[in-house]
Design a protein around this motif. Structure first.
Motif, short mmCIF file in Angstrom:
data_model
loop_
_atom_site.label_atom_id
_atom_site.label_comp_id
_atom_site.label_asym_id
_atom_site.label_seq_id
_atom_site.Cartn_x
_atom_site.Cartn_y
_atom_site.Cartn_z
N TYR A 136 -21.74 6.44 -25.95
CA TYR A 136 -22.62 7.32 -25.02
C TYR A 136 -21.58 8.39 -24.27
CZ TYR A 136 -26.45 4.31 -26.21
OH TYR A 136 -27.40 3.91 -26.90
N GLY A 137 -20.31 8.03 -24.36
CA GLY A 137 -19.17 8.74 -23.40
C GLY A 137 -19.06 8.51 -22.00
N GLU B 15 -10.12 12.51 -19.61
CA GLU B 15 -10.43 14.00 -19.37
C GLU B 15 -9.81 14.74 -18.07
OE1 GLU B 15 -14.59 14.11 -18.90
OE2 GLU B 15 -15.08 14.40 -21.08
N THR C 231 -9.49 6.21 -21.69
CA THR C 231 -10.41 5.92 -20.76
C THR C 231 -10.55 4.33 -21.13
OG1 THR C 231 -12.06 6.08 -22.51
CG2 THR C 231 -11.88 7.72 -20.60
N GLY D 74 -19.38 2.82 -24.06
CA GLY D 74 -18.51 4.21 -23.92
C GLY D 74 -18.19 5.02 -25.13
N GLN D 75 -17.94 4.38 -26.37
CA GLN D 75 -17.87 5.14 -27.55
C GLN D 75 -19.08 5.92 -28.10
OE1 GLN D 75 -15.53 2.65 -30.20
NE2 GLN D 75 -13.52 3.26 -29.19
N THR E 274 -11.33 6.38 -25.49
CA THR E 274 -11.42 7.70 -25.70
C THR E 274 -10.06 8.32 -24.85
OG1 THR E 274 -13.06 8.18 -24.51
CG2 THR E 274 -13.57 7.80 -26.76
#
Lengths: 342, 449
Positions: free
Chosen positions: B338-339, A77, A70, B335-336, A74
């Motif tokens: 909270y995703g 998905e 992303t 982003g890291q 990360t």
């Protein structure tokens, strides 16, 4: 002419929702004597039955793909819906029809919710003043709203109508007006038809079944029915469940029209109470007639030609009518003598 | 006159009492003057900031994102680095904390209601000792809280507020806005609309009936009319109408070929969804395809409108897909933690927290008047928008404006908008004599003591 026809359609469609909610409100008031301010929340709960079903049948298998990342570093998905993976085209069809299918889910859920509400809380307030009833049911509505918000957030969650109903019909061509002049979405017409069907069904149930006859007798004279050895309270509890189902189904089918959020019930609640008052407290026919009438009047008041003459009339027209009706016919259009007059 | 017992006269007692009283009061006056040069001057090892965001109500999700950004900003400020603090052109905060103090925060719930927002800001100032108030997601709320902060004597760093009035007729010396405004949206969108849809268009406006809606409608009319478009009608709609069908149907036969939705949040989601349902986007009028324009986009809200935003032009203050170093650092940090990527609301509030802390550090004080001086005319870079100026005359940030379009083929649930143009600052900058920004004065700074 085109504009008038469009506003009539709009009004009927909006009136369908008002009428369904007002019908439930009147049923509860007529049988239990309770002013139920949580009724809007039941409409919203119905809508969220559709949201929940849609979420369940679009559940996705999430696999992390380490080869893609992303923007925040990360692994990406990769999402595959279970329904489509397991059932192929049939799965897609189920997803497509999730809103109408939600009716099947909403009926038992709303019945249970209605029964729990009535048995667990509202029955303790039968003999309390209306002000107490309003406070407790309004409080209950806020609690239900906040629960929904904690699960689903505050933003509207769009629901789509089945593909076959997603476009709009060119009614202008059908009635001989210019093509494209009177265009109306299919789903709104489905909603109007559905609300008429539901209203007809409830009326027929009360009119032509023994259960309905007892309920109507109870509405007219509760004590006498009780003296005849009939457990009217139990029947009234079921009526509360029935009103909850009606409100819930109105909510389910409304989701493709306005994306549901936790607050949607409140938006309808006040208007629906006005509908009940205009129709006449305790009158089922009055509630339905006033629902459609006010829906149409509200639509006409929003026309630019009308607003040019009386600016801001679209915001107040419903309340203005309520004031006039209460002055001219204090019991509402079809109100019965003795209701809320003691 | 008789002497009292123990030989003390009444007059003597009064004189003595007055002298003792004055003696006791004098040092207190001196010390209080020494202590309170300004309201809520921090005396311990920490300083308290007040984050006033909608935690309930229609903008609760946006408020939650603002709060996430504030928490991240506080983390970075106390650590002296991380996220956009590393790319920020000013390096004053590199030591960690501000003026040797650890940053702490309290939160309030604006409920997106002016009175509730003022009450929560007042509580944070009076009870929690907040030295600065920031946040919010409505121009009505921002203007109300900004005026409260001015009266109380603390700094207000506005959150998401887009009405011209915030830094126009309602501007205040103690208030600062990082977010752009409707004038800038109009200036950025005008040329893009002209190049995509031509000069000959008939526009129909649906406008949210409150300060932001009026401001947005006015700016869009100004810029679309300047490229030759005709305004067919501008209709005000009640805030939170839900079903807009009665306002959309008159568009069908109005002769308009363009619908400008001056709506934000839930209203935007609903009106856009319903406009599509009524077949407006499939319609041909005056030999042209009917088009819809949404002047102010919010990615969080656009998610609610689903497929319907595809291909629709609008403007935004910032977008997570930007590829400058600042934006990348912020998206990674957020982003890291909270995703998911941050929204424009998160971005502007993060920037405001950093900008305030940096100004206080550079000023060497939390005194609002010192902070005001440090922020006025401050030029910076590295916070995701490119070179930016906090203009001294109106406390408005001037920076490039993003023109975005609903993405045709999104790759994820967050990939809703694509940036089609970055309008340079000079194209969206206006003079201090712009008629839409007149009628107000910054006034004097208020330190509250």
């Amino acid at each position: 002419m085109d504009a008038i026809l469009l506003q009539i359609l709009n009004g009927l469609d909006k009136g369908g929702a008002y009428a369904l909610i007002a019908l439930g409100l009147t049923l509860i008031f007529g049988t239990l004597g309770v002013v139920n301010f949580a009724h809007g929340a039941l409409f919203m709960l119905g809508a969220f039955c559709a949201v929940t079903l849609n979420k369940l049948i679009t559940l996705q298998k999430i696999v992390l793909d380490p080869t893609q990342t992303t923007a925040w570093g990360t692994p990406m998905e990769v999402r595959t819906p279970y329904a489509e993976a397991w059932f192929g085209d049939a799965g897609s069809l189920i997803v497509d029809f999730s809103v109408p299918l939600a009716i099947l889910v909403a009926i038992p859920i709303m019945l249970i919710v209605g029964l729990i509400m009535e048995r667990g809380l509202i029955r303790h307030f039968y003999n309390r003043p209306h002000a107490d009833q309003i406070l407790v049911t309004f409080g209950l509505a806020i609690v239900i709203q906040e629960i929904i918000k904690s699960f689903y957030g505050a933003n509207p969650i769009p629901q789509t109508a089945p593909d076959m109903f997603s476009g709009s019909a060119d009614i202008g061509v059908l009635i001989g007006v210019d093509a494209g002049a009177v265009v109306y979405p299919y789903w709104r017409m489905v909603y109007l038809g559905f609300s008429l069907l539901l209203i007809g069904g409830v009326m027929a149930f009360l009119q032509f079944t023994t259960f309905g006859m007892v309920v109507r007798a109870g509405m007219a004279d509760r004590e006498t029915v009780g003296l005849m050895g009939i457990n009217i309270e139990r029947r009234f509890t079921i009526v509360f469940g029935l009103a909850a189902i009606v409100a819930g189904l109105a909510g389910v089918m409304y989701t493709p029209i306005v994306p549901p959020d936790y607050h949607m019930g409140m938006d309808f609640l006040v208007l629906s109470f006005v509908v009940v008052v205009v129709g006449g407290m305790g009158s089922l026919g009055g509630a339905v007639a006033a629902g459609f009438l006010l829906g149409i009047v509200q639509s006409f008041a929003s026309m630019n030609e009308v607003k040019d003459i009386v600016p801001g009339i679209d915001q107040i027209i419903i309340y203005l009518i309520a004031v006039i009706i209460l002055l001219v016919r204090p019991r509402g259009l079809m109100g019965r003598k003795g209701v809320m007059e003691s | 006159m008789s002497d009292l017992k123990y030989g003390v006269s009444r007059r003597g007692l009064l004189k003595g009492g007055a002298a003792v009283g004055a003696g006791l009061a004098l040092p207190t006056i001196f010390t209080s003057a020494a202590r309170a040069q300004y309201l809520n001057e921090p005396t311990g090892a920490s300083v308290t900031l007040g984050f006033n965001v909608p935690q309930t109500g229609a903008y609760a999700d946006e408020g939650a994102d603002e709060l996430r950004a504030y928490e991240l900003a506080v983390e970075h400020i106390n650590a002296g680095g991380g996220g956009m603090l590393d790319t920020f052109s000013s390096k004053a905060l590199a030591g960690g904390g501000v003026n040797g103090k650890k940053v702490e925060f309290v939160t309030g719930d604006t409920q997106t209601k002016s009175d509730a927002a003022r009450a929560s800001a007042k509580r944070m100032i009076e009870k929690d000792g907040a030295i600065m108030i920031t946040g919010g997601s409505s121009s009505g709320v921002a203007i109300a809280v900004q005026s409260l902060c001015q009266e109380a004597g603390v700094i207000f760093m506005a959150g998401l507020t887009h009405s011209n009035d915030t830094t126009g007729k309602d501007r205040r010396r103690n208030g600062f806005r990082h977010f752009f405004n409707t004038e800038m949206s109009g200036a950025a969108l005008g040329p893009i609309l002209e190049s995509n849809y031509g000069k000959d268009r008939n526009a129909y406006h649906l406008t949210a009936d409150y300060t932001w809606g009026w401001s947005q409608e006015n700016s869009m009319k100004t810029y679309t009319e300047s490229i030759g478009w005709n305004t067919v009608e501008a209709v005000r709609t009640p805030l939170g109408a839900g079903d807009f069908s009665q306002y959309i149907t008159p568009v069908l036969n109005s002769g308009a070929d363009t619908l400008v939705l001056n709506h934000y949040g839930k209203d935007m989601v609903n009106s856009l969804t319903q406009a599509v349902q009524f077949g407006l986007r499939d319609k041909q009028v005056n030999g042209k395809d009917f088009v819809v324009v949404v002047p102010l986009y919010s990615r969080l809200m656009a998610q609610g409108a689903g497929e319907n935003v595809k291909g629709i032009f609008g403007s935004t203050n910032w977008h997570w897909s930007l590829q400058d170093e600042g934006s990348k650092a912020f998206v990674t940090a957020f982003g890291q933690k909270y995703g998911f990527p941050p929204s424009q609301a998160a971005h502007t509030t993060y920037c405001q927290a950093i900008l305030y802390a940096d100004a206080a550090q550079r000023a060497g004080t939390f005194n609002p008047c010192g902070v005001v001086e440090a922020l006025e005319g401050f030029e910076f870079d590295g916070l995701g928008n490119g070179p930016t100026l906090y203009r001294a005359e109106d406390h408005q940030c001037f920076k490039p404006v993003l023109v975005v379009k609903g993405k045709e083929n999104p790759s994820s649930q967050f990939d809703i908008l694509e940036v089609v143009d970055v309008t340079p600052t000079e194209k969206v900058m206006y003079g201090t004599d712009h008629p839409d920004f007149q009628g107000g004065e910054l006034g004097e700074c208020n330190a509250g003591a």
